[in-house]
Design an enzyme around this catalytic site. Structure first.
Site, PDB file in Angstrom:
ATOM      1  N   ASN A 151      -3.821  -0.801   9.684  1.00  0.00           N
ATOM      2  CA  ASN A 151      -2.462  -0.562   9.209  1.00  0.00           C
ATOM      3  C   ASN A 151      -1.776   0.444  10.146  1.00  0.00           C
ATOM      4  OD1 ASN A 151      -0.182  -0.433   7.435  1.00  0.00           O
ATOM      5  ND2 ASN A 151      -1.520  -0.742   5.687  1.00  0.00           N
ATOM      6  N   ASP A 161       7.908 -10.435   5.571  1.00  0.00           N
ATOM      7  CA  ASP A 161       8.452 -11.198   4.443  1.00  0.00           C
ATOM      8  C   ASP A 161       7.868 -10.640   3.156  1.00  0.00           C
ATOM      9  OD1 ASP A 161       9.679 -13.038   2.837  1.00  0.00           O
ATOM     10  OD2 ASP A 161       8.476 -14.753   3.486  1.00  0.00           O
ATOM     11  N   PHE A 215       8.812   2.372   3.629  1.00  0.00           N
ATOM     12  CA  PHE A 215       9.371   1.516   2.579  1.00  0.00           C
ATOM     13  C   PHE A 215       8.831   1.863   1.197  1.00  0.00           C
ATOM     14  CE2 PHE A 215      10.357  -1.638   6.017  1.00  0.00           C
ATOM     15  CZ  PHE A 215      11.701  -1.759   5.745  1.00  0.00           C
ATOM     16  N   ALA A 259       3.744  -6.572   0.753  1.00  0.00           N
ATOM     17  CA  ALA A 259       2.864  -6.440  -0.385  1.00  0.00           C
ATOM     18  C   ALA A 259       3.599  -6.617  -1.708  1.00  0.00           C
ATOM     19  CB  ALA A 259       2.198  -5.053  -0.362  1.00  0.00           C
ATOM     20  N   SER A 306      -1.700   1.825   3.203  1.00  0.00           N
ATOM     21  CA  SER A 306      -0.314   2.198   3.456  1.00  0.00           C
ATOM     22  C   SER A 306      -0.167   3.700   3.281  1.00  0.00           C
ATOM     23  CB  SER A 306       0.622   1.484   2.485  1.00  0.00           C
ATOM     24  OG  SER A 306       1.928   2.029   2.574  1.00  0.00           O
ATOM     25  N   LYS A 346      -7.559  -4.181   4.154  1.00  0.00           N
ATOM     26  CA  LYS A 346      -6.795  -3.602   5.255  1.00  0.00           C
ATOM     27  C   LYS A 346      -6.981  -2.099   5.264  1.00  0.00           C
ATOM     28  CE  LYS A 346      -2.354  -4.086   7.611  1.00  0.00           C
ATOM     29  NZ  LYS A 346      -1.052  -4.786   7.568  1.00  0.00           N
ATOM     30  N   ASN A 369       2.570   5.206   2.690  1.00  0.00           N
ATOM     31  CA  ASN A 369       3.856   5.465   2.042  1.00  0.00           C
ATOM     32  C   ASN A 369       3.808   5.479   0.518  1.00  0.00           C
ATOM     33  OD1 ASN A 369       5.189   5.597   4.583  1.00  0.00           O
ATOM     34  ND2 ASN A 369       5.098   3.363   4.668  1.00  0.00           N
ATOM     35  N   THR A 370       2.612   5.332  -0.054  1.00  0.00           N
ATOM     36  CA  THR A 370       2.413   5.524  -1.487  1.00  0.00           C
ATOM     37  C   THR A 370       1.424   6.669  -1.640  1.00  0.00           C
ATOM     38  OG1 THR A 370       2.849   3.211  -2.039  1.00  0.00           O
ATOM     39  CG2 THR A 370       1.576   4.482  -3.627  1.00  0.00           C
ATOM     40  N   PHE A 375       6.316   0.076  -0.558  1.00  0.00           N
ATOM     41  CA  PHE A 375       6.036  -1.125  -1.365  1.00  0.00           C
ATOM     42  C   PHE A 375       7.251  -1.585  -2.185  1.00  0.00           C
ATOM     43  CE2 PHE A 375       1.130  -0.422  -1.770  1.00  0.00           C
ATOM     44  CZ  PHE A 375       0.954  -0.935  -0.493  1.00  0.00           C
ATOM     45  N   GLY A 387       4.447  -7.337   5.490  1.00  0.00           N
ATOM     46  CA  GLY A 387       5.515  -6.364   5.640  1.00  0.00           C
ATOM     47  C   GLY A 387       6.812  -6.957   6.135  1.00  0.00           C
ATOM     48  N   ASN A 415       8.124   3.180   9.424  1.00  0.00           N
ATOM     49  CA  ASN A 415       8.674   2.775   8.125  1.00  0.00           C
ATOM     50  C   ASN A 415       8.068   3.627   7.019  1.00  0.00           C
ATOM     51  OD1 ASN A 415       7.056   1.126   5.900  1.00  0.00           O
ATOM     52  ND2 ASN A 415       6.062   0.700   7.884  1.00  0.00           N
TER      53      ASN A 415
END
Length: 353
Positions: A240, A64, A112, A85, A173, A211, A175-176, A114, A62, A110
């Site tokens: 996570n 880099d 984001f 990812a 995650s 994860k 966020n998806t 992905f 997350g 966050n």
């Protein structure tokens, strides 16, 4: 933390969080951040699923996302580095703003989604990364608009697997949309079967990790442990980010997304301890969530983690935190009369159950 690092963090905290994130990566790439190089000792050296790590503390995925700062990150003191990812196709992620500091809570939210340059571009960067003693892995993701999300993980592994030392299947995650549904027994078994088939086609066998989310109940954790042991997975990363907002004080506490940082520590460590009990030491566990000190890192080891990861605490403590945590772990192991940190793993699990 020295004066220069404190000043730098102060300046970054006056900026939009996502812009500050990007600037911190640029500072690493251009050599503006003092780095200690690999940190190791006989006490810290760790075997994680066959990977020989200089020490047990890794950088979580997350930070880099696009594998643009691998070289400096492997000199930052970490024992292993996870980038990504990555998804099969590039995608912009969710609309901005999508990153929020919760300073009062020492936390981050966050959403984001992905955002990344896609597996082909990221794979090309990984192919040219410098080799060294610090293993580099990739977090595998799925495209938001994919009609075969389970297949996406295998596709990314096929493209990038030849260039990494390990890969992580990220089905946790928040966020998806509906991604976490893939943590169920049937869906996860089918997904992992495809990933293992893709791994079998790689030039060399690499460890594959899973994860998971911290928001799973006991029955769901038992299912995951069962599937993990049956599937050929090499380790589980626990955990996570969380959807919980319990006890938060900061103004941004109600933002949609995954919460990481200090408030996650207890929740993620309890999940870690439960998994340790369920897997009975048959599968290495990587403890992540809320680590911001040597004592918290030590507690993760006692709860059952063979290795550790952090990320959000760097927002508040800077890169010098890596050295501080490792020296603290070394000191605690020696005071306990242990020749290596591995001897501490799981010995305090009962306190977290």
């Amino acid at each position: 933390m020295n004066f220069v690092e404190r000043l730098g963090l102060g300046l970054l905290h006056r900026m939009d969080p996502e812009r500050a994130h990007g600037l911190s990566i640029s500072a690493l790439r251009f050599g503006l951040v003092p780095l200690p190089g690999p940190i190791t000792s006989p006490v810290l050296a760790t075997n994680l699923a066959g990977l020989m790590l200089p020490n047990p503390l890794g950088l979580a995925a997350g930070y880099d996302k696009n594998a643009t700062a691998i070289a400096p990150l492997t000199r930052a003191g970490f024992g292993f580095v996870e980038v990504g990812a990555a998804t099969p196709r590039p995608q912009p992620g969710n609309p901005q703003p999508r990153l929020f500091r919760l300073t009062e809570d020492r936390a981050v939210i966050n959403r984001f989604g992905f955002n990344n340059d896609g597996a082909e571009v990221i794979g090309a960067r990984l192919a040219t990364r410098p080799q060294g003693p610090v293993p580099v892995g990739l977090n595998l993701g799925a495209n938001k608009d994919s009609t075969d999300r389970a297949g996406d993980f295998a596709r990314v592994l096929t493209l990038c697997g030849p260039h990494v030392d390990f890969a992580t299947v990220n089905v946790s995650s928040p966020n998806t949309e509906k991604l976490r549904d893939l943590q169920g027994r049937a869906a996860l078994s089918a997904l992992l079967a495809g990933v293992m088939e893709a791994r079998a086609g790689l030039p060399r066998r690499i460890p594959v990790f899973l994860k998971i989310a911290p928001d799973l109940n006991g029955e769901e954790l038992a299912e995951i442990a069962e599937v993990a042991l049956a599937s050929g997975l090499d380790a589980i990363i626990a955990t996570n980010t969380t959807l919980s907002r319990e006890g938060l004080k900061s103004a941004s506490r109600d933002q949609i997304g995954g919460l990481s940082g200090a408030p996650l520590f207890e929740k993620s460590t309890r999940v870690l301890a439960q998994l340790s009990k369920l897997t009975e030491g048959k599968l290495p566990l990587i403890g992540v969530g809320g680590i911001s000190s040597a004592e918290e890192a030590w507690q993760k080891l006692l709860a059952g983690a063979s290795a550790l990861q952090l990320y959000s605490a760097l927002v508040y403590n800077g890169m010098s935190l890596v050295t501080d945590v490792l020296r603290g772990l070394e000191d605690r192991a020696r005071k306990a009369g242990l020749a290596n940190v591995a001897a501490a793993v799981g010995t305090g699990r009962g306190a977290w159950l």
